[in-house]
Design a protein around this motif. Structure first.
Motif, mmCIF file in Angstrom:
data_model
loop_
_atom_site.group_PDB
_atom_site.id
_atom_site.type_symbol
_atom_site.label_atom_id
_atom_site.label_comp_id
_atom_site.label_asym_id
_atom_site.label_seq_id
_atom_site.Cartn_x
_atom_site.Cartn_y
_atom_site.Cartn_z
ATOM 1 N N GLU A 216 0.831 -1.202 0.000
ATOM 2 C CA GLU A 216 0.000 0.000 0.000
ATOM 3 C C GLU A 216 0.870 1.259 0.000
ATOM 4 O O GLU A 216 0.680 2.174 0.782
ATOM 5 C CB GLU A 216 -0.955 0.008 1.195
ATOM 6 C CG GLU A 216 -1.962 -1.119 1.185
ATOM 7 C CD GLU A 216 -2.963 -0.996 2.317
ATOM 8 O OE1 GLU A 216 -3.361 0.135 2.642
ATOM 9 O OE2 GLU A 216 -3.347 -2.024 2.866
ATOM 10 N N LEU B 240 3.067 7.415 1.206
ATOM 11 C CA LEU B 240 1.910 6.850 1.905
ATOM 12 C C LEU B 240 2.102 5.346 2.020
ATOM 13 O O LEU B 240 2.125 4.633 1.020
ATOM 14 C CB LEU B 240 0.618 7.171 1.149
ATOM 15 C CG LEU B 240 -0.673 6.544 1.694
ATOM 16 C CD1 LEU B 240 -0.919 6.992 3.128
ATOM 17 C CD2 LEU B 240 -1.862 6.892 0.799
ATOM 18 N N ASN C 2 0.616 2.061 4.214
ATOM 19 C CA ASN C 2 -0.345 1.511 5.176
ATOM 20 C C ASN C 2 -1.088 2.607 5.948
ATOM 21 O O ASN C 2 -1.160 2.598 7.176
ATOM 22 C CB ASN C 2 0.360 0.565 6.159
ATOM 23 C CG ASN C 2 0.942 -0.653 5.475
ATOM 24 O OD1 ASN C 2 0.407 -1.120 4.467
ATOM 25 N ND2 ASN C 2 2.040 -1.152 5.998
ATOM 26 N N ASN C 3 -1.596 3.587 5.209
ATOM 27 C CA ASN C 3 -2.395 4.684 5.777
ATOM 28 C C ASN C 3 -1.592 5.641 6.659
ATOM 29 O O ASN C 3 -2.172 6.408 7.434
ATOM 30 C CB ASN C 3 -3.595 4.141 6.569
ATOM 31 C CG ASN C 3 -4.561 3.382 5.684
ATOM 32 O OD1 ASN C 3 -4.844 3.811 4.564
ATOM 33 N ND2 ASN C 3 -5.057 2.255 6.177
ATOM 34 N N TYR D 215 1.164 8.704 6.432
ATOM 35 C CA TYR D 215 1.822 9.663 5.547
ATOM 36 C C TYR D 215 3.169 10.033 6.154
ATOM 37 O O TYR D 215 3.244 10.414 7.324
ATOM 38 C CB TYR D 215 0.966 10.914 5.388
ATOM 39 C CG TYR D 215 -0.366 10.664 4.729
ATOM 40 C CD1 TYR D 215 -0.541 10.858 3.361
ATOM 41 C CD2 TYR D 215 -1.451 10.235 5.483
ATOM 42 C CE1 TYR D 215 -1.770 10.624 2.753
ATOM 43 C CE2 TYR D 215 -2.694 10.000 4.881
ATOM 44 C CZ TYR D 215 -2.841 10.196 3.522
ATOM 45 O OH TYR D 215 -4.054 9.957 2.925
ATOM 46 N N LYS E 141 -0.912 9.909 10.973
ATOM 47 C CA LYS E 141 -1.992 8.936 10.757
ATOM 48 C C LYS E 141 -3.267 9.467 11.412
ATOM 49 O O LYS E 141 -3.228 10.151 12.434
ATOM 50 C CB LYS E 141 -1.638 7.566 11.333
ATOM 51 C CG LYS E 141 -1.482 7.513 12.836
ATOM 52 C CD LYS E 141 -1.160 6.094 13.290
ATOM 53 C CE LYS E 141 -0.980 6.015 14.815
ATOM 54 N NZ LYS E 141 -0.657 4.656 15.268
#
Length: 331
Positions: A36, A107, A109-110, A112, A127
């Motif tokens: 991700e 970004l 795994n959610n 930044y 986050k």
């Protein structure tokens, strides 16, 4: 026949090549999806162009996350974001923002992550904790944050525009039966002139100090109304989190002894739960002036009118560490 076979081989090879390329692309896409990970050109709109104010994350202190307390912030208790600019203090001693540019955001795994090319800040991670309430967590690695040492600082933060009376209401006032204030004017005399000026501290505990200077102070009641203007300022620091503004009174039957009376907390990060119950007519400490550069300090404690007890927090910072002797460290 030979031509037909060649055509079949060519078609087979093309299908095989297409399959290999497709599998490779799918594998790369799967790796990207699994991790991700994306590279963004800047912070997204829901994070950029915001003022983020630090709030208490410890449930024990969540009751202090009120509308008035949160909006009483400064640069050291907040950060500001733009698409490609980050505004923060760079060490624990500063009180103003630095503008630090950046080119991209990763970004993962959610989370930044901004990586800076700067000598005093390494990265900033963000986050969401509750996007609907504008609450997130910033983790920042400073390279010279405290006395030149690196430090990773995590802060639960809220977007300033989300700080409303509905989202962060003031606690309901409890019905407290408080003992009435009893004046002790027979023991202490009011003064207009300070007997000593400067800042005095325990050399073994510099975060605890007494400061005397001429500066007008507005003394307020529990509702915030100004009831008196004091011609001098006396600040008693119990720790680097508790600062008390005091009134000084002369002990009538002693030559160089004075008593300190609590008036209100000033620029403090920590508010005792019963702060409105503390007496303003019972002395919290006494000092004896030994000479111009030395004073003797005796901590008494805060008298709680609700519990009718003297509470002695803060005493640990002076007793045993400097024999209750404070020396002048600043004029």
């Amino acid at each position: 026949m030979e031509t037909s076979n060649n055509m079949n081989r060519l078609v087979f090879l093309l299908i095989l090549l297409f399959t290999i390329i497709s599998c490779k692309n799918n594998a790369q896409e799967n790796i990207s999806l699994n991790n991700e990970q994306k590279i963004l050109k800047g912070l997204p709109d829901d994070i950029a162009n915001k003022t983020w104010i630090y709030i208490h994350s410890n449930p024990e202190y969540d009751k202090y996350n009120t509308y008035k307390n949160i909006l009483d912030y400064n640069a050291g208790n907040s950060i500001k974001t733009e698409k490609n600019l980050f505004h923060t203090v760079l060490d624990v001693y500063e009180t103003y923002y630095f503008e630090i540019p950046f080119d991209s955001v990763t970004l993962i795994n959610n989370i930044y992550q901004i990586n800076f090319k700067h000598s005093e800040i390494d990265y900033a991670k963000f986050k969401w904790l509750n996007k609907n309430k504008g609450i997130g967590e910033w983790e920042i690695r400073y390279l010279r944050y405290f006395d030149g040492l690196d430090s990773i600082v995590k802060n639960k933060s809220v977007i300033k525009s989300f700080v409303t009376k509905d989202n962060f209401p003031e606690p309901k006032k409890e019905d407290r039966v408080l003992e009435k204030e009893k004046s002790e004017d027979n023991k202490f005399a009011k003064i207009e002139k300070l007997p000593i000026i400067g800042e005095f501290a325990c050399v073994n505990e510099p975060s605890s100090f007494l400061s005397f200077k001429y500066e007008e102070v507005k003394l307020r009641d529990s509702e915030g109304e100004v009831i008196e203007i004091q011609p001098y300022k006396v600040i008693l620091s119990l720790t680097n989190q508790i600062y008390l503004s005091c009134t000084l009174r002369k002990v009538k039957d002693a030559k160089n002894k004075y008593a300190l009376f609590y008036r209100h907390a000033e620029n403090t990060e920590y508010f005792p739960e019963d702060i409105l119950s503390f007496s303003k007519t019972h002395p919290i400490a006494e000092i004896e002036i030994l000479e111009n550069n030395t004073i003797k300090n005796k901590w008494i404690g805060m008298y709680n009118r609700r519990t009718k007890k003297v509470e002695g927090y803060g005493v640990y910072n002076w007793i045993d560490k400097c024999d209750n002797t404070l020396s002048k460290v600043e004029d």
